[in-house]
Design an enzyme around this catalytic site. Sequence first.
Site, short mmCIF file in Angstrom:
data_model
loop_
_atom_site.label_atom_id
_atom_site.label_comp_id
_atom_site.label_asym_id
_atom_site.label_seq_id
_atom_site.Cartn_x
_atom_site.Cartn_y
_atom_site.Cartn_z
N GLU A 163 -10.86 -7.92 -0.56
CA GLU A 163 -9.99 -8.65 0.36
C GLU A 163 -10.36 -10.12 0.51
O GLU A 163 -10.61 -10.61 1.62
CB GLU A 163 -9.98 -7.94 1.72
CG GLU A 163 -9.47 -6.51 1.61
CD GLU A 163 -9.53 -5.73 2.92
OE1 GLU A 163 -9.97 -6.31 3.93
OE2 GLU A 163 -9.13 -4.55 2.93
N GLU A 211 -5.93 2.52 -2.34
CA GLU A 211 -6.17 3.01 -0.97
C GLU A 211 -4.89 3.44 -0.29
O GLU A 211 -4.68 3.19 0.89
CB GLU A 211 -6.84 1.92 -0.12
CG GLU A 211 -8.14 1.38 -0.67
CD GLU A 211 -8.79 0.35 0.25
OE1 GLU A 211 -8.37 0.26 1.43
OE2 GLU A 211 -9.71 -0.35 -0.21
#
Length: 562
Positions: free
Chosen positions: A360, A478
């Site tokens: 991220e 995810e």
Amino acid sequence: MAVAAGCTGQGGAAGRADDEDLLRDHDWTHMPGTTARDGVLRVGATDRRIVEQDASGGRPNPPLNLAGPHLESGGDFTVTARMSGVGDGGGSWLRLYGQVPVVYDEWRQERPSLRVGVTADGRVKAQTWDGGSDDPSTTRVFDCDCAGTVTLAVSSIGDTFRVQADGRRLGTVPDPGVFAEGTVWFGLEADAAEDARREGWRLTRLRARAESGDPLRVVEAPRLRQKRSGDSLRARAADVGRPFDIGTALAENPLLTDARYRALAGSQFSMLTPENAFKPQFLHPRRGVYDFRDADLLVRFARANGMKVHAHTLVWHEALPAWMREDDDPGEVRRTMLRHIAAVAGHFRGQVAEWDVVNEPMSDDEESYTDGDRGLRSEQSPWFGAMGEQYIDEAFRAAHRADPTARLYLNEYGVEEEGERWDALYDLVARLRERGVPIDGVGFQNHEYAPGDRVDPETFRGHVRDLAELGVGSRVSEMDVPIGEDEEHGRRTQADEMAGKLRVCLEEPTCTSFSTWGFTDRYGSTADTRVYPPRPADSLPWDVDLRPKPAYERLLAAFDEE
């Protein structure tokens, strides 16, 4: 029910003939924070804590012995422990769990337990948790003047614990029904001492004895290897005709304590992603102190079941222990990152197939995508603050040095759809490739928390192909999709969204795997943690009772449609 913790002194350490010895001839080698030698456990301070996503707070996350013995009892019982070296500047604790805590995605739910021990000033403290709060339901502190080798006893008679030290009764503590389910799991803790050379204590005896009801049953850790199924997601993935994995995020607590969770994990998936155990605050809680035992459990489970490990994650701005944010010197921040990568990736060298090296890195601030900015997360990331974009290059190069055969990924959310976030990520990957950074792939998280997060599979396909032109692979890393209030429509949407992304991966040769972020709502990390106990979410292919939803059937069918 009676529970006692005792050691030498006036309390009678020899034990009775019907005592069960829980320490010798049982496995304590996999418990974090402990070192076993010659039948003695040295318990050191780990100071494991779980911070909030904004880096605030720091809930204790003490270890427990998942891979060792636990008790089953149908009545009252006594547990006896001999604790030596207590009072040397830090507290010494025995934790008895009626139910094992649930650690969601960086959040710990306390369940019924009893904690008893000697504090740094020689008093005895007993605490109970009833499963309704992070905080103890009851705390009692008793004068004791305990030090050295101390005998503690906590006996539960009816709804009351009686606390003793060296045979002397100290007082009582209400029992909220900690062991109502008839199971006891063991944890050991040591507080950090001011003088680091004097940290820790020793457990030299641990015994259990039934006081009423059926005899105690000492249960060893379950076998990790699970039965395969010929009609499963992993069986379909094996028939794709090229290397392709179907995966999920797994947590070690339910994996060792919930047989149905364990069976599904081993039979349905060919790849696992550690949900938390590989994150810095879990395995590197103190400067220079690593403990890989929980992470090693997941690797052992994968090996036993022929699964690959997609390791998550080496470098992130979240899930950092507090000490990683304390340095102001950019050079020291860089050294911290590189040492961490070398130690962690080096420990698992050859044991994992893939790494999320950087997680991220893209900013959530719209201004980061204007006026020539490149969209990278800056203020929240100590790594960017110290090194700028170069931290990403250095992280990938360090990971490749430490584990040269593993595939290396950058993992990001919100880049499945078109827009400035995707454009900035694509440009970042192009720059990394131009600089010769060893990046093998990008993980598309595909968290679809709201209707606005839905992305046409063809848009996702275009991004997979764009990266392929740069020589970079892709994976769904995810995925989870909440059902929402309209259950019938939500179940259909969940199934459509998951199957649609899986079909793209099956049809695009550079997409190497499809993973959901957990597989059952029973332990799903999108649970509502604003209430206690958390309210389970409905975002995953199996429900809270581990029954498959339509999403599971659609994922199976997607392999046949390929």
